[in-house]
Design a protein around this motif. Structure first.
Motif, PDB file in Angstrom:
ATOM      1  N   THR A 176      91.831  40.922  67.258  1.00 24.75           N
ATOM      2  CA  THR A 176      91.860  40.625  65.841  1.00 24.75           C
ATOM      3  C   THR A 176      90.599  41.168  65.188  1.00 24.75           C
ATOM      4  OG1 THR A 176      93.097  38.626  66.300  1.00 24.75           O
ATOM      5  CG2 THR A 176      92.127  38.800  64.131  1.00 24.75           C
TER       6      THR A 176
ATOM      7  N   PRO B 111      90.222  42.090  61.498  1.00 22.21           N
ATOM      8  CA  PRO B 111      90.810  42.228  60.171  1.00 22.21           C
ATOM      9  C   PRO B 111      90.049  43.152  59.230  1.00 22.21           C
ATOM     10  CG  PRO B 111      89.792  40.068  60.445  1.00 22.21           C
ATOM     11  CD  PRO B 111      89.822  40.702  61.793  1.00 22.21           C
TER      12      PRO B 111
ATOM     13  N   TYR C  46      91.286  46.681  58.808  1.00 28.62           N
ATOM     14  CA  TYR C  46      92.599  46.929  58.240  1.00 28.62           C
ATOM     15  C   TYR C  46      92.722  46.479  56.787  1.00 28.62           C
ATOM     16  CZ  TYR C  46      93.529  47.619  63.154  1.00 28.62           C
ATOM     17  OH  TYR C  46      93.473  48.067  64.435  1.00 28.62           O
TER      18      TYR C  46
ATOM     19  N   SER D 252      99.012  47.357  54.501  1.00 28.37           N
ATOM     20  CA  SER D 252     100.066  46.342  54.459  1.00 28.37           C
ATOM     21  C   SER D 252     100.404  45.876  55.867  1.00 28.37           C
ATOM     22  CB  SER D 252     101.318  46.894  53.775  1.00 28.37           C
ATOM     23  OG  SER D 252     101.993  47.800  54.636  1.00 28.37           O
ATOM     24  N   VAL D 253     101.054  44.730  55.921  1.00 24.41           N
ATOM     25  CA  VAL D 253     101.483  44.183  57.208  1.00 24.41           C
ATOM     26  C   VAL D 253     102.389  45.168  57.939  1.00 24.41           C
ATOM     27  CG1 VAL D 253     102.946  42.407  58.251  1.00 24.41           C
ATOM     28  CG2 VAL D 253     101.197  41.759  56.586  1.00 24.41           C
TER      29      VAL D 253
ATOM     30  N   LEU E  76     100.458  48.120  59.380  1.00 25.41           N
ATOM     31  CA  LEU E  76      99.703  47.786  60.580  1.00 25.41           C
ATOM     32  C   LEU E  76     100.626  47.690  61.794  1.00 25.41           C
ATOM     33  CD1 LEU E  76      96.829  45.209  60.827  1.00 25.41           C
ATOM     34  CD2 LEU E  76      98.494  45.451  62.652  1.00 25.41           C
TER      35      LEU E  76
ATOM     36  N   THR F  44     107.370  37.684  60.732  1.00 25.64           N
ATOM     37  CA  THR F  44     106.402  38.252  59.800  1.00 25.64           C
ATOM     38  C   THR F  44     107.055  39.116  58.724  1.00 25.64           C
ATOM     39  OG1 THR F  44     106.047  40.095  61.344  1.00 25.64           O
ATOM     40  CG2 THR F  44     104.503  38.251  61.466  1.00 25.64           C
TER      41      THR F  44
ATOM     42  N   ASN G 129      99.006  42.723  51.815  1.00 28.50           N
ATOM     43  CA  ASN G 129      97.834  43.264  52.499  1.00 28.50           C
ATOM     44  C   ASN G 129      97.430  42.313  53.626  1.00 28.50           C
ATOM     45  OD1 ASN G 129      97.703  45.469  50.860  1.00 28.50           O
ATOM     46  ND2 ASN G 129      95.992  44.761  49.629  1.00 28.50           N
ATOM     47  N   VAL G 130      96.965  42.884  54.712  1.00 30.00           N
ATOM     48  CA  VAL G 130      96.587  42.078  55.867  1.00 30.00           C
ATOM     49  C   VAL G 130      95.479  41.088  55.508  1.00 30.00           C
ATOM     50  CG1 VAL G 130      95.635  42.161  58.209  1.00 30.00           C
ATOM     51  CG2 VAL G 130      97.284  43.882  57.480  1.00 30.00           C
ATOM     52  N   ASP G 131      94.551  41.514  54.655  1.00 28.65           N
ATOM     53  CA  ASP G 131      93.420  40.640  54.338  1.00 28.65           C
ATOM     54  C   ASP G 131      93.804  39.476  53.428  1.00 28.65           C
ATOM     55  OD1 ASP G 131      93.812  42.155  52.122  1.00 28.65           O
ATOM     56  OD2 ASP G 131      91.805  43.039  52.054  1.00 28.65           O
TER      57      ASP G 131
ATOM     58  N   LYS H 167      97.620  36.424  60.534  1.00 27.81           N
ATOM     59  CA  LYS H 167      97.085  37.682  61.071  1.00 27.81           C
ATOM     60  C   LYS H 167      97.370  37.805  62.557  1.00 27.81           C
ATOM     61  CE  LYS H 167      93.249  38.087  57.778  1.00 27.81           C
ATOM     62  NZ  LYS H 167      91.805  37.862  57.583  1.00 27.81           N
TER      63      LYS H 167
ATOM     64  N   VAL I  66     100.763  39.031  63.162  1.00 27.11           N
ATOM     65  CA  VAL I  66     100.910  40.442  62.807  1.00 27.11           C
ATOM     66  C   VAL I  66     100.362  41.333  63.919  1.00 27.11           C
ATOM     67  CG1 VAL I  66     100.175  42.247  61.191  1.00 27.11           C
ATOM     68  CG2 VAL I  66     100.904  40.008  60.328  1.00 27.11           C
TER      69      VAL I  66
END
Length: 254
Positions: free
Chosen positions: A86, A88, A91, A95-96, A99, A131, A138-140, A147, A150
């Motif tokens: 992980t 983050p 990234y 987008s999810v 990724l 997911t 967005n991943v963040d 996360k 994902v």
């Protein structure tokens, strides 16, 4: 046999060799959920990175799917082992779905174009991890638990027989730790083997098929019950304040 280690010695080889653990012999089958446990600094991450090919063995050999990893090309590694880390910050603004799609890179053509088959595998990875509802986020923007799902979905999309995870539950609350256990257990039903390091000993003992215990320069690899019967956990912590309750299969404070 999915993974076999033969008398490997792990550590670091910078200006001089720095050995962490020696004489490690593991036989890991397909379709297993295996927790790697041990106190801080004992070598859990080093062992995972060595099996993943990130670090070289200082001695001994590793076989994955019957092939000596000394002969592996980068493509062989990418199609045999995926690793969940992980990170983050790397990234941001991705987008999810983007990724998760990175998991297909070892399987795409030279320009990295996704085919229909790749899109289907990405969709399946999102469905397994639940997911798909976040695909365009967005991943963040996600929570730690989201996360983690994902990153696992990306590993599923990579479609390797072995998935390694380095302390994947560290930042998760208890509910998400249980959700993690349910998810990875479900993945083993598809034939994949999950090997992950953790400090959540009680959960690992309750939910994993096998444990690899690093303790006092020894490596024990057995089912939880056999480890309990062999009293491996009795001296796990170098402290008189914590003892292992074999009847209830958990650690307790005195």
């Amino acid at each position: 046999m999915l993974v076999k280690t033969k008398n490997i010695r792990i550590g670091y080889n910078n200006h001089q060799q720095q050995s962490v653990l020696s004489d490690i012999n593991l036989d890991i089958d397909s379709g297993k959920l295996i927790a790697l446990v041990g106190t801080n600094g004992i070598g859990k991450s080093t062992l995972l990175k060595t099996i993943a090919g990130i670090l070289q063995t200082l001695a001994g050999e590793i076989e994955i799917v019957g092939k000596n990893t000394n002969t592996f090309t980068p493509a062989d590694w990418a199609k045999s082992v995926s690793m969940v880390l992980t990170q983050p910050d790397i990234y941001q603004n991705m987008s999810v779905k983007e990724l998760i799609a990175l998991g297909r890179q070892p399987h795409t053509n030279w320009i990295g174009a996704l085919q229909d088959k790749d899109e289907q595998i990405i969709l399946q990875a999102m469905q397994i991890t639940q997911t798909q509802a976040w695909a365009e986020k967005n991943v963040d923007e996600l929570s730690d638990g989201q996360k983690q799902k994902v990153f696992i979905a990306r590993a599923i999309a990579q479609d390797t027989p072995l998935i390694l995870m380095d302390e994947p539950t560290t930042h998760l609350d208890f509910y998400n730790k249980i959700e993690f256990q349910k998810l990875v257990k479900k993945l083993t039903k598809t034939g994949k083997t999950i090997l992950y390091s953790t400090h959540d000993l009680d959960l690992a003992i309750q939910h994993c098929d096998e444990l690899i215990v690093l303790s006092n320069n020894k490596v024990h690899h057995q089912t939880p019950q056999k480890l309990i019967d062999n009293k491996v956990f009795d001296n796990f912590f170098d402290s008189d304040d914590i003892w292992f309750d074999a009847q209830h299969q958990r650690f307790v404070m005195k």
